[in-house]
Write a protein that holds these residues in place. Structure first.
Motif, PDB file in Angstrom:
ATOM      1  N   SER A  90     -34.133 -44.519  42.710  1.00  0.00           N
ATOM      2  CA  SER A  90     -33.583 -45.166  41.523  1.00  0.00           C
ATOM      3  C   SER A  90     -32.237 -44.575  41.149  1.00  0.00           C
ATOM      4  CB  SER A  90     -34.567 -45.031  40.368  1.00  0.00           C
ATOM      5  OG  SER A  90     -34.018 -45.555  39.174  1.00  0.00           O
ATOM      6  N   LEU A  91     -32.127 -43.268  41.251  1.00  0.00           N
ATOM      7  CA  LEU A  91     -30.859 -42.622  40.928  1.00  0.00           C
ATOM      8  C   LEU A  91     -29.776 -42.969  41.948  1.00  0.00           C
ATOM      9  CD1 LEU A  91     -32.211 -39.122  39.828  1.00  0.00           C
ATOM     10  CD2 LEU A  91     -31.212 -40.887  38.358  1.00  0.00           C
ATOM     11  N   ALA A  92     -30.168 -43.121  43.202  1.00  0.00           N
ATOM     12  CA  ALA A  92     -29.194 -43.539  44.216  1.00  0.00           C
ATOM     13  C   ALA A  92     -28.650 -44.925  43.902  1.00  0.00           C
ATOM     14  CB  ALA A  92     -29.844 -43.501  45.597  1.00  0.00           C
ATOM     15  N   ALA A  93     -29.517 -45.822  43.431  1.00  0.00           N
ATOM     16  CA  ALA A  93     -29.063 -47.155  43.038  1.00  0.00           C
ATOM     17  C   ALA A  93     -28.137 -47.089  41.831  1.00  0.00           C
ATOM     18  CB  ALA A  93     -30.266 -48.038  42.729  1.00  0.00           C
ATOM     19  N   SER A  94     -28.433 -46.159  40.921  1.00  0.00           N
ATOM     20  CA  SER A  94     -27.569 -45.994  39.751  1.00  0.00           C
ATOM     21  C   SER A  94     -26.168 -45.558  40.163  1.00  0.00           C
ATOM     22  CB  SER A  94     -28.178 -44.992  38.779  1.00  0.00           C
ATOM     23  OG  SER A  94     -29.431 -45.444  38.297  1.00  0.00           O
ATOM     24  N   ILE A  95     -26.109 -44.732  41.192  1.00  0.00           N
ATOM     25  CA  ILE A  95     -24.799 -44.299  41.689  1.00  0.00           C
ATOM     26  C   ILE A  95     -24.016 -45.497  42.224  1.00  0.00           C
ATOM     27  CG2 ILE A  95     -23.624 -42.914  43.445  1.00  0.00           C
ATOM     28  CD1 ILE A  95     -25.903 -40.907  43.251  1.00  0.00           C
ATOM     29  N   ARG A  96     -24.677 -46.320  42.994  1.00  0.00           N
ATOM     30  CA  ARG A  96     -23.989 -47.482  43.569  1.00  0.00           C
ATOM     31  C   ARG A  96     -23.518 -48.436  42.470  1.00  0.00           C
ATOM     32  NH1 ARG A  96     -28.297 -46.782  47.233  1.00  0.00           N
ATOM     33  NH2 ARG A  96     -29.492 -48.479  46.231  1.00  0.00           N
ATOM     34  N   GLN A  97     -24.361 -48.618  41.444  1.00  0.00           N
ATOM     35  CA  GLN A  97     -23.974 -49.491  40.335  1.00  0.00           C
ATOM     36  C   GLN A  97     -22.767 -48.928  39.590  1.00  0.00           C
ATOM     37  OE1 GLN A  97     -27.080 -50.149  37.503  1.00  0.00           O
ATOM     38  NE2 GLN A  97     -25.856 -51.511  36.208  1.00  0.00           N
ATOM     39  N   ALA A  98     -22.800 -47.646  39.306  1.00  0.00           N
ATOM     40  CA  ALA A  98     -21.688 -47.028  38.594  1.00  0.00           C
ATOM     41  C   ALA A  98     -20.423 -47.062  39.426  1.00  0.00           C
ATOM     42  CB  ALA A  98     -22.059 -45.593  38.228  1.00  0.00           C
TER      43      ALA A  98
ATOM     44  N   ALA B  38      -8.827 -46.357  30.137  1.00  0.00           N
ATOM     45  CA  ALA B  38     -10.012 -45.735  29.527  1.00  0.00           C
ATOM     46  C   ALA B  38     -11.287 -46.286  30.138  1.00  0.00           C
ATOM     47  CB  ALA B  38      -9.989 -45.947  28.018  1.00  0.00           C
ATOM     48  N   THR B  39     -11.266 -47.612  30.414  1.00  0.00           N
ATOM     49  CA  THR B  39     -12.448 -48.218  31.042  1.00  0.00           C
ATOM     50  C   THR B  39     -12.685 -47.629  32.420  1.00  0.00           C
ATOM     51  OG1 THR B  39     -12.071 -50.287  29.827  1.00  0.00           O
ATOM     52  CG2 THR B  39     -13.466 -50.397  31.791  1.00  0.00           C
ATOM     53  N   LEU B  40     -11.616 -47.394  33.183  1.00  0.00           N
ATOM     54  CA  LEU B  40     -11.766 -46.791  34.514  1.00  0.00           C
ATOM     55  C   LEU B  40     -12.276 -45.359  34.426  1.00  0.00           C
ATOM     56  CD1 LEU B  40     -11.450 -46.852  37.546  1.00  0.00           C
ATOM     57  CD2 LEU B  40      -9.030 -46.224  37.240  1.00  0.00           C
ATOM     58  N   ASP B  41     -11.727 -44.614  33.491  1.00  0.00           N
ATOM     59  CA  ASP B  41     -12.198 -43.224  33.331  1.00  0.00           C
ATOM     60  C   ASP B  41     -13.672 -43.184  32.966  1.00  0.00           C
ATOM     61  OD1 ASP B  41      -9.676 -42.308  33.895  1.00  0.00           O
ATOM     62  OD2 ASP B  41      -9.084 -42.076  31.790  1.00  0.00           O
ATOM     63  N   SER B  42     -14.099 -44.083  32.104  1.00  0.00           N
ATOM     64  CA  SER B  42     -15.503 -44.143  31.711  1.00  0.00           C
ATOM     65  C   SER B  42     -16.386 -44.492  32.904  1.00  0.00           C
ATOM     66  CB  SER B  42     -15.678 -45.159  30.582  1.00  0.00           C
ATOM     67  OG  SER B  42     -17.054 -45.258  30.224  1.00  0.00           O
ATOM     68  N   ALA B  43     -15.934 -45.423  33.725  1.00  0.00           N
ATOM     69  CA  ALA B  43     -16.700 -45.822  34.905  1.00  0.00           C
ATOM     70  C   ALA B  43     -16.802 -44.673  35.901  1.00  0.00           C
ATOM     71  CB  ALA B  43     -16.055 -47.040  35.557  1.00  0.00           C
ATOM     72  N   ASN B  44     -15.702 -43.961  36.097  1.00  0.00           N
ATOM     73  CA  ASN B  44     -15.737 -42.799  37.002  1.00  0.00           C
ATOM     74  C   ASN B  44     -16.686 -41.715  36.479  1.00  0.00           C
ATOM     75  OD1 ASN B  44     -13.951 -43.859  38.900  1.00  0.00           O
ATOM     76  ND2 ASN B  44     -12.137 -43.077  37.816  1.00  0.00           N
ATOM     77  N   ALA B  45     -16.703 -41.536  35.166  1.00  0.00           N
ATOM     78  CA  ALA B  45     -17.607 -40.541  34.578  1.00  0.00           C
ATOM     79  C   ALA B  45     -19.058 -40.920  34.805  1.00  0.00           C
ATOM     80  CB  ALA B  45     -17.311 -40.393  33.087  1.00  0.00           C
ATOM     81  N   ARG B  46     -19.348 -42.247  34.660  1.00  0.00           N
ATOM     82  CA  ARG B  46     -20.727 -42.676  34.909  1.00  0.00           C
ATOM     83  C   ARG B  46     -21.128 -42.451  36.365  1.00  0.00           C
ATOM     84  NH1 ARG B  46     -19.090 -46.835  31.409  1.00  0.00           N
ATOM     85  NH2 ARG B  46     -18.717 -48.281  33.156  1.00  0.00           N
ATOM     86  N   VAL B  47     -20.167 -42.621  37.299  1.00  0.00           N
ATOM     87  CA  VAL B  47     -20.445 -42.339  38.713  1.00  0.00           C
ATOM     88  C   VAL B  47     -20.788 -40.858  38.899  1.00  0.00           C
ATOM     89  CG1 VAL B  47     -19.461 -42.235  41.022  1.00  0.00           C
ATOM     90  CG2 VAL B  47     -19.043 -44.233  39.579  1.00  0.00           C
ATOM     91  N   ALA B  48     -19.986 -39.990  38.264  1.00  0.00           N
ATOM     92  CA  ALA B  48     -20.224 -38.544  38.393  1.00  0.00           C
ATOM     93  C   ALA B  48     -21.573 -38.154  37.812  1.00  0.00           C
ATOM     94  CB  ALA B  48     -19.099 -37.784  37.698  1.00  0.00           C
ATOM     95  N   VAL B  49     -21.929 -38.754  36.667  1.00  0.00           N
ATOM     96  CA  VAL B  49     -23.237 -38.450  36.059  1.00  0.00           C
ATOM     97  C   VAL B  49     -24.367 -38.906  36.974  1.00  0.00           C
ATOM     98  CG1 VAL B  49     -24.776 -39.027  34.152  1.00  0.00           C
ATOM     99  CG2 VAL B  49     -22.379 -38.481  33.690  1.00  0.00           C
ATOM    100  N   ALA B  50     -24.252 -40.094  37.533  1.00  0.00           N
ATOM    101  CA  ALA B  50     -25.298 -40.613  38.417  1.00  0.00           C
ATOM    102  C   ALA B  50     -25.437 -39.742  39.657  1.00  0.00           C
ATOM    103  CB  ALA B  50     -24.998 -42.062  38.783  1.00  0.00           C
ATOM    104  N   GLN B  51     -24.316 -39.313  40.209  1.00  0.00           N
ATOM    105  CA  GLN B  51     -24.361 -38.444  41.395  1.00  0.00           C
ATOM    106  C   GLN B  51     -25.017 -37.105  41.057  1.00  0.00           C
ATOM    107  OE1 GLN B  51     -20.206 -38.356  42.443  1.00  0.00           O
ATOM    108  NE2 GLN B  51     -20.411 -40.044  43.927  1.00  0.00           N
ATOM    109  N   ALA B  52     -24.685 -36.525  39.904  1.00  0.00           N
ATOM    110  CA  ALA B  52     -25.295 -35.244  39.505  1.00  0.00           C
ATOM    111  C   ALA B  52     -26.797 -35.393  39.313  1.00  0.00           C
ATOM    112  CB  ALA B  52     -24.633 -34.740  38.225  1.00  0.00           C
ATOM    113  N   GLN B  53     -27.220 -36.494  38.698  1.00  0.00           N
ATOM    114  CA  GLN B  53     -28.650 -36.717  38.511  1.00  0.00           C
ATOM    115  C   GLN B  53     -29.369 -36.875  39.843  1.00  0.00           C
ATOM    116  OE1 GLN B  53     -28.581 -40.166  35.936  1.00  0.00           O
ATOM    117  NE2 GLN B  53     -28.615 -38.915  34.055  1.00  0.00           N
ATOM    118  N   TYR B  54     -28.706 -37.534  40.768  1.00  0.00           N
ATOM    119  CA  TYR B  54     -29.309 -37.716  42.095  1.00  0.00           C
ATOM    120  C   TYR B  54     -29.454 -36.367  42.813  1.00  0.00           C
ATOM    121  CZ  TYR B  54     -29.966 -39.280  46.897  1.00  0.00           C
ATOM    122  OH  TYR B  54     -30.448 -39.466  48.164  1.00  0.00           O
TER     123      TYR B  54
END
Length: 387
Positions: free
Chosen positions: A129-137, A170-186
């Motif tokens: 599930s977390l891997a999918a979250s990374i792809r979505q982010a 700002a939208t891009l920075d937010s999206a990149n942050a969500r990618v980093a969070v998803a990767q850390a959770q994974y």
């Protein structure tokens, strides 16, 4: 009247015989008296005890002055065998149901080797599930980047304001942050899955196993395995203060496990820096290599080399013992016996080494000390000391 005329010859004869009898009786009585006197004198001479001569009654005792001799001392000790580094291995993660146990006691393992595996089906799904979250982010971040790039091309023509550009950045920075969070959770989930493998923290020998497949374990569970680092063993023995002072780190030792005649060579690797106030003893730890005869928890005897030293030597007959310990008798300046407590060391063909209690300059009773009491008067005779 003439009296003589009236006495006849027969009367004279009777008178003479009476006188003769009286003389014989006197003679016999005198002879008997003389015999009695002689017999009394003889009896006195025969049966009279001669007077005891006045002599010194102090017994003669052999004594020696032991001096000091160079000896190689060995200190006996007993103790328990244990792993030098006993590593308990338990559950590092959240735990779960054990699905496989991979080792048995007596097996050798490498550092990081898996000892048992805990079921991870739930954690694997969470990781997916977390891997999918990374792809979505990541997809959201890619879209935000594209929109920002298009907007930057249009800003020069006046179709897009500077405020729109800042919003898209700002939208891009937010999206990149969500990618980093998803990767850390994974990665966190992957680490948690890895901790479901119970691994050995060091290379060594598995001593115990306390888990079976199907058992549920957690962080509160007792140690599931015990591993001896490198298979190294040791003997922990308790020695007195005096004995501890005679050894040092690196002193050689030979350990004999109970039930065997083998001697395993080792050396002292640690000496207790403190003394137990109740027993007046400290702990010495003897490092030992791996040997199948050395089983943790077993009992063993040790001979620890205390080095070469100068100590008094006495014959075995000079050293006595009772419930208070070992002792000898010394001869004081007034030739009276004095008891002295001693601590004995090794015994060899030269005699018994005295670790403490004597300087070597005393006069020590060499034998017959068991028949003496403190304060007894003796006549000492000096004999050579043992060599």
């Amino acid at each position: 009247m003439n009296m003589e005329a009236g006495i006849g010859s027969s009367d004279y004869t009777e008178l003479d015989e009476g006188n003769a009898r009286r003389r014989r009786m006197i003679i016999v009585a005198s002879i008997m008296a003389l015999v009695l006197v002689v017999a009394g004198v003889v009896a006195l001479r025969v049966f009279r005890k001669p007077a005891a001569p006045v002599t010194d009654t102090a017994p003669g005792i052999t004594v020696i002055v032991p001096g000091r001799h160079s000896v190689t001392t060995e200190i006996p000790a007993v103790g328990n065998i244990s792993a030098r580094r006993d590593m308990p291995v338990g559950v590092a993660g959240e735990g779960g149901t054990v699905v496989r146990v991979l080792v048995e006691p007596g097996d050798w393992v490498k550092a990081g080797q898996s000892l048992a595996v805990i079921d991870r089906s739930v954690q694997v799904q969470q990781a997916a599930s977390l891997a999918a979250s990374i792809r979505q982010a990541q997809a959201d971040a890619d879209l935000a980047r594209s929109q920002l790039e298009r907007a930057r091309k249009l800003v020069s023509n006046g179709f897009v304001s500077k405020a729109d550009i800042e919003q898209k950045e700002a939208t891009l920075d937010s999206a990149n942050a969500r990618v980093a969070v998803a990767q850390a959770q994974y990665k966190q989930q992957q680490a948690m899955i890895g901790r479901l493998d119970i691994r050995s923290p060091t290379a060594g020998l598995v001593l115990t196993r306390a888990v079976e497949a199907g058992q549920t374990v957690g962080v509160q569970s007792q140690a599931l395995f015990r591993v001896a680092e490198g298979g190294k063993m040791e003997l922990q023995a308790h020695l007195s203060e005096a004995d501890l002072a005679r050894i040092h780190v690196g002193s050689p030792a030979f350990v004999t496990p109970v039930g065997t005649t083998m001697k395993v060579a080792g050396e002292v690797w640690q000496i207790s820096p403190v003394i137990d106030t109740n027993t007046r003893q400290g702990t010495v730890r003897i490092a030992l290599p791996f040997n199948k005869a050395l089983r943790p928890g077993g009992f063993a005897a040790a001979e620890i080399g205390g080095g070469v030293g100068d100590v008094p030597l006495l014959p075995e007959s000079a050293v006595l013992s009772d419930q208070k310990g070992n002792y000898v008798y010394l001869i004081g300046p007034d030739n009276r016996a004095v008891r002295r407590e001693v601590k004995v060391g090794d015994v060899d063909d030269r005699g018994v080494s005295i670790i403490s209690g004597l300087t070597g300059r005393e006069q020590v009773v060499a034998s017959a000390g068991a028949f003496l009491n403190p304060g007894d008067k003796v006549k000492p005779h000096l004999a050579p000391s043992p060599r």
